[in-house]
Design an enzyme around this catalytic site. Sequence first.
Site, PDB file in Angstrom:
ATOM      1  N   GLU A   1       1.173  -0.484  -5.037  1.00  0.00           N
ATOM      2  CA  GLU A   1       0.220   0.592  -5.278  1.00  0.00           C
ATOM      3  C   GLU A   1       1.017   1.894  -5.344  1.00  0.00           C
ATOM      4  OE1 GLU A   1      -3.679   2.722  -3.313  1.00  0.00           O
ATOM      5  OE2 GLU A   1      -1.865   2.374  -2.146  1.00  0.00           O
TER       6      GLU A   1
ATOM      7  N   ASP B   1       0.817  -1.199   0.000  1.00  0.00           N
ATOM      8  CA  ASP B   1       0.000   0.000   0.000  1.00  0.00           C
ATOM      9  C   ASP B   1       0.860   1.262   0.000  1.00  0.00           C
ATOM     10  OD1 ASP B   1      -2.783   1.240   0.572  1.00  0.00           O
ATOM     11  OD2 ASP B   1      -1.519   2.085   2.142  1.00  0.00           O
TER      12      ASP B   1
END
Length: 599
Positions: free
Chosen positions: A314, A252
């Site tokens: 990401e 993330d």
Amino acid sequence: MNKTPLRTSTIANYLLCATLALGSLLPGAHAQSAIQQVAPAADQKNTAADPWWKHGVIYQIYPRSFQDTDGDGIGDIKGITSRLDYIKQLGIDAIWISPMYPSPQIDFGYDIADYVAIDPMYGTMADFEHMAAEAKRRNIRVIMDYVPNHTSDQSAWFKESRSSRTNPKRDWYIWRDPKGFTADGKPIPPNNWQSWFGHSAWEYDATTKQFYYHHFYVQQPDLNWRNPEVVKAMMDVLRFWMDKGVNGFRIDAVSRLFEDENLHDDPILPGTNAFGDPNIQHKYTDNLPEVHDMLREMRKVVDEYPGNPVLISEADEPNILELSKMYGANNDEVQLPMDFQVADVNKLSAPRFRELLKEVENNPAHGQPYFFFGNHDQDRLWDRYSIGIIDPVMKARIARMMATLLLTSRATPQMYYGDEIGMVTTTPTRKEDVRDPEGITGWPKEKGRDGERTPMQWNDSKDAGFSTAATTWLPVAPNYTTVNVSAESSNPDSMLNWYKRLIDLRRTNQALYAGSMTVLNPNEEVLSYLRQGPPGKPSVLVALNFSGKPQTLNYDYAALGLTKGATATLETNDPSLSQAPLTKSITLAPYATWIAEVQ
């Protein structure tokens, strides 16, 4: 943590109830070639030279919304386990599960209090281990969400860090003195850096009289990745879950790991954002070179384990050159960087998609592309590509078209739970109904991400078979009585069965399984590409009409090295193309899809 700045009205979505389950605009139009080109399934072939993640289909599960088994209105790990057979039947090779770690749930799990435990709302570590074992028994890999940029402010690490300036963990986070004080004595933040979710990225701590940095919510202080102790602790987190049998991580917000040590102000851009702040360029808080050093360290850790574990990043890189850097100079960083350039087109533009597909096919790192058209931070696929279109038949065609692009391109595809049945974005219409803090802060310009996180629609019973609770954490979308797995499973022309056929075709057709990809331009309004079959075997031609008008296609098959042209339709929702003979000139209906075998 990325957020596509796009919202659509939910009123039109509620009108789709009667048509979504039927899904196909043109019933009975699918066709299969008489020639089966059997290729090995992704879970049957897995070598270092040809790893599973090049061919597998990855399915994102938002655990709060997938399946509730204990009646509290929130999905849980046992719920995921109970649906593994469905996931297997869909043809999925790996599940990526959004965070299930202990968390105060300020950002619904992306504010982690303990990286090596399971939040009781989802179950126990034993539940997780059982789920992972059951997934493995079905040849389904488990990918965890790894959130390295920040912790919760309720993390034991941060509690120690903020307790005093001399605490051993003080330097595990980013603390700085005020830039100065206002006339009335209020501390001034060290610089103009802004939180992704609005306002200053610095929060003053009155106890120690310093600011801490948070790129996201105030309750999500950033870790200091320049501290070797932090690096070691976070690498140990990877090892902990690899030892539990997971097969990789989706990382993330990885591009935010480092910030400028000299605290330079970010450049100010014209205008203001949805939170009323000046627009800024995140020049000194995003995508710094040191990020790649850490990605190489993460890759070394997962490469210690067998089975070709995967790293997915990401990072919404601004162009293909920056995206390619995520693979590493020696392909020693991330195997699958999420392509936000493709994901964020947000409109049906054949020229734009054609340009991006060519770029990613020729990326400087020669890395494996990774596509997605929906996740927990974006409006549903159903809505994002049909803005302004009211006709539910046309919306269904567009949804099928985008599913086809996702599942027949060379890229590794990532699906989002519920897209396969045509779930829609169900955005709250009142601020008092909003659960996502982003929507609470940004209302009414920014309504948050609740709309794409509603419970999975399994059947037409109360709460769509998701839960037996009196109230679920988010309400089920109103169209669940017709848009659900049960109804669509028995309808051969449903959206669900369209996805199943595409996944099966991807798995069994040699050209789609491993063939190269050449982007074509038979018509400006049509996105088309050729997937090359092995020597002596058929190739596959894909044509997607991105316009609301019929489009004529004339392929120069000889120039493509083909002698016979289109010999069979493998899948279509245009009945005129479902039967042979297929001529050189093809007319494709509005927003229709055609997948053909060519020789």
